[in-house]
Structures are given as C-alpha cells and as structure tokens.
Design an enzyme around this catalytic site. Structure first.
Site, PDB file in Angstrom:
ATOM      1  N   LEU A 120      -0.856  -8.619   0.145  1.00  0.00           N
ATOM      2  CA  LEU A 120       0.003  -7.744   0.949  1.00  0.00           C
ATOM      3  C   LEU A 120      -0.737  -6.482   1.379  1.00  0.00           C
ATOM      4  O   LEU A 120      -0.418  -5.874   2.409  1.00  0.00           O
ATOM      5  CB  LEU A 120       1.270  -7.360   0.170  1.00  0.00           C
ATOM      6  CG  LEU A 120       1.163  -6.222  -0.846  1.00  0.00           C
ATOM      7  CD1 LEU A 120       1.522  -4.878  -0.231  1.00  0.00           C
ATOM      8  CD2 LEU A 120       2.027  -6.472  -2.041  1.00  0.00           C
ATOM      9  N   ARG A 123       8.106 -10.174   4.523  1.00  0.00           N
ATOM     10  CA  ARG A 123       7.167 -11.046   3.793  1.00  0.00           C
ATOM     11  C   ARG A 123       7.592 -11.168   2.327  1.00  0.00           C
ATOM     12  O   ARG A 123       7.663 -12.269   1.774  1.00  0.00           O
ATOM     13  CB  ARG A 123       5.757 -10.473   3.895  1.00  0.00           C
ATOM     14  CG  ARG A 123       4.657 -11.271   3.202  1.00  0.00           C
ATOM     15  CD  ARG A 123       3.352 -10.484   3.318  1.00  0.00           C
ATOM     16  NE  ARG A 123       2.185 -11.214   2.834  1.00  0.00           N
ATOM     17  CZ  ARG A 123       1.741 -11.192   1.575  1.00  0.00           C
ATOM     18  NH1 ARG A 123       2.397 -10.508   0.659  1.00  0.00           N
ATOM     19  NH2 ARG A 123       0.653 -11.857   1.245  1.00  0.00           N
ATOM     20  N   HIS A 131       0.159 -17.969  -2.674  1.00  0.00           N
ATOM     21  CA  HIS A 131      -1.031 -18.467  -1.977  1.00  0.00           C
ATOM     22  C   HIS A 131      -1.285 -19.947  -2.269  1.00  0.00           C
ATOM     23  O   HIS A 131      -2.422 -20.368  -2.501  1.00  0.00           O
ATOM     24  CB  HIS A 131      -2.252 -17.599  -2.309  1.00  0.00           C
ATOM     25  CG  HIS A 131      -2.071 -16.174  -1.896  1.00  0.00           C
ATOM     26  ND1 HIS A 131      -2.068 -15.791  -0.578  1.00  0.00           N
ATOM     27  CD2 HIS A 131      -1.826 -15.056  -2.628  1.00  0.00           C
ATOM     28  CE1 HIS A 131      -1.856 -14.485  -0.512  1.00  0.00           C
ATOM     29  NE2 HIS A 131      -1.691 -14.022  -1.736  1.00  0.00           N
TER      30      HIS A 131
END
Length: 299
Positions: free
Chosen positions: A93, A117, A197
């Site tokens: 981020l 997000r 991820h």
C-alpha cells in the site's frame, strides 16, 4: 545526497502512530482532519487510541499508514528538506503513498484509493481462508520450489533471505511443515487476516481495477518504482495497471531498493512507524545510509 523516500506497508502500524505529529504541527492536524472528512470516520482517534484490534483491520490500517506517511512528507516539505529527493518507493500500500508524494494524485484522491483498496482486500480475506508464512535464510529458487509443490505463491521478496509466501491456509501450513523436513531452519507462520498478494485476492483485484478506471492519474514529478517489477513506472496508464496487478502479484521490495540505488540514490529516508523498512534496507546492504522519520522527535 540523492534521497529515496520509503513508505511503509501493512504490518508497520501501531497504536499511537502520528499522535506527536498531530500535537506538534498544524499541517499534520489539517491532514488528519481532512482524512476524517474523506473517510467519514475518525481515523485519528483509532490511530492514537486504538484499540489495536481495530487499527490492525486491513480497511483501517491501510488508510492510517497512508495518512501517517503523507503527514511526515508534508512536515519535511514544510522544513524545506525535500530538495534532495530523487525517487520514492513504497511497500505494497506504501506504493500509493509514494505516488501521492510524487504528485500522481492529491492527498484526498490517494486516501480514497487506499481506503477502497483496503476495504476490498478485507472483503477478499473474509471470503477465503488464507495464510502467510515467512521463510528466512533461503534462496529464491528453493522457496519457488516449495511454492510449486504446495500450490502457494511467493508474496514478498523483502530482502536477501527474507521471503513471504501466501495462499490457502491449509496449503501454507503443509508447506511450513514440509519446509522443516527439507532442512529449511526458519519458516514461521504469520498472524495475518488473509493471503495477501496471492490469487486469493483476485476478487479485490477485479473490483479495484473497476474503481481505478475512474481515478485521474498524472505523471510523477520524480521517479517512483513499482513493486510489480522493481522498475520505474511513469505513464498514468502503466501506473494504474501496476496498482491493479500488485494486489495479486509478489512485492519485489528488494528489487525496488536495488533499482533506486542503481538509479543514483545515495541514501534512504523511511517515512513510517517502526523502522521496518530501514531494517530491510540494512539487511540488503549495510553500507546504505538510512534514516527513519516516524514522530515529531525525529525532526
């Protein structure tokens, strides 16, 4: 010196972060006040008072770290200390914070992007049962083999010998057990809410792509390195695509730091709590000068 700015990622947050900045600086107070208006809830209260369980939520800690990083950046600018900054990079981020610092979008836009997000990633965590583990002291090839064998993914290449893997929780647990049998001495499950991820974040990636399609981007005013390749990214459409891809792809943090040095950076300034990124820089190359800014005393 040619300074590279480092902006923190999820996991660096701690209760009390930014409180001294808020107390000491009208500029910082203005940013926290604006953050409350943009978000519609009292970010400052959670940052300063907790509880830790609330601050740690993905949808909270991501905006918290963005605002903290931007407050630190604003104070450095106010003191005229940014003249030697030639590039920026941010962990996960933190890449959005780096882009905001480089003028790709303004503070309010960057905060809204981070908040969305974080919200989408938290939703993806709640819809899956994911986990992560740290693999310490192993080469990339050996970790890649472990990932292939257990259907998990490398999520972060943080520094030499520090790799994070991510995936279905049961698969990560099986990989941790097998790693020890394979002679990997330090493989530790992480206390996280999900498999960041990795492909388990695909619902967040798809929705984030749709959201970012409506966000205007400018070219950065100085070089910004993207986690997805470890290389500079400058064209607005390339930046947008990199931010979308980053949600499900590995964070090439070591590569980003090495690229900054190759591009001429002679020192790093970490803007964020805990000294995490300074530690990764020193682990990568002890000769790199690193300074951390987190609270008012650091100025």
């Amino acid at each position: 010196m040619a300074i590279a700015l480092l902006f923190s990622g999820q996991g660096a947050q701690k209760v009390g972060m930014g409180q001294s900045l808020h107390a000491a600086s009208a500029t910082a107070r203005a940013l926290y006040d604006e953050a409350g208006r943009v978000l519609g809830w009292d970010l400052a209260r959670i940052c300063f008072e907790g509880p830790e369980a609330e601050l740690t939520q993905t949808k909270v800690c991501q905006p918290a770290l963005f605002v903290h990083g931007m407050a630190l950046h604003a104070l450095l600018r106010e003191q005229g200390r940014l003249a030697d900054v030639t590039c920026a990079l941010g962990l996960s981020l933190g890449e959005i914070t780096a882009l905001a610092a480089a003028g790709v979008f303004d503070f309010a836009t960057g905060l809204a992007v981070v908040a969305e997000r974080g919200r989408l990633m938290q939703q993806a965590c709640e819809r899956s049962v994911g986990g992560m583990a740290a693999v310490i002291g192993e080469e990339r090839a050996k970790v890649a083999e472990l990932c292939r064998d257990f259907g998990i993914e490398a999520a972060n290449f943080n520094a030499p010998g520090q790799i994070i893997v991510s995936g279905e929780k049961t698969a990560v647990e099986a990989a941790v057990a097998a790693a020890k049998e394979r002679g990997m001495k330090r493989v530790m499950p992480l206390n996280v809410a999900g498999a960041y991820h990795s492909r388990l974040m695909e619902p967040a990636r798809a929705a984030f792509a749709e959201y970012l399609a409506g966000v205007p981007f400018a070219r950065p005013q100085f070089t910004v390195f993207t986690n997805t390749t470890g290389q500079p990214v400058a064209e607005p459409e390339d930046i947008r695509a990199a931010l979308v891809r980053q949600v499900v792809s590995p964070v090439l943090w070591e590569d980003c730091m090495r690229s900054a040095v190759a591009a001429g950076a002679t020192g790093f300034w970490e803007l964020g709590p805990g000294g995490v990124l300074a530690g990764l820089a020193r682990r990568t190359d002890k000769t790199w000068p690193v300074k951390s800014f987190a609270e008012a005393a650091d100025f």
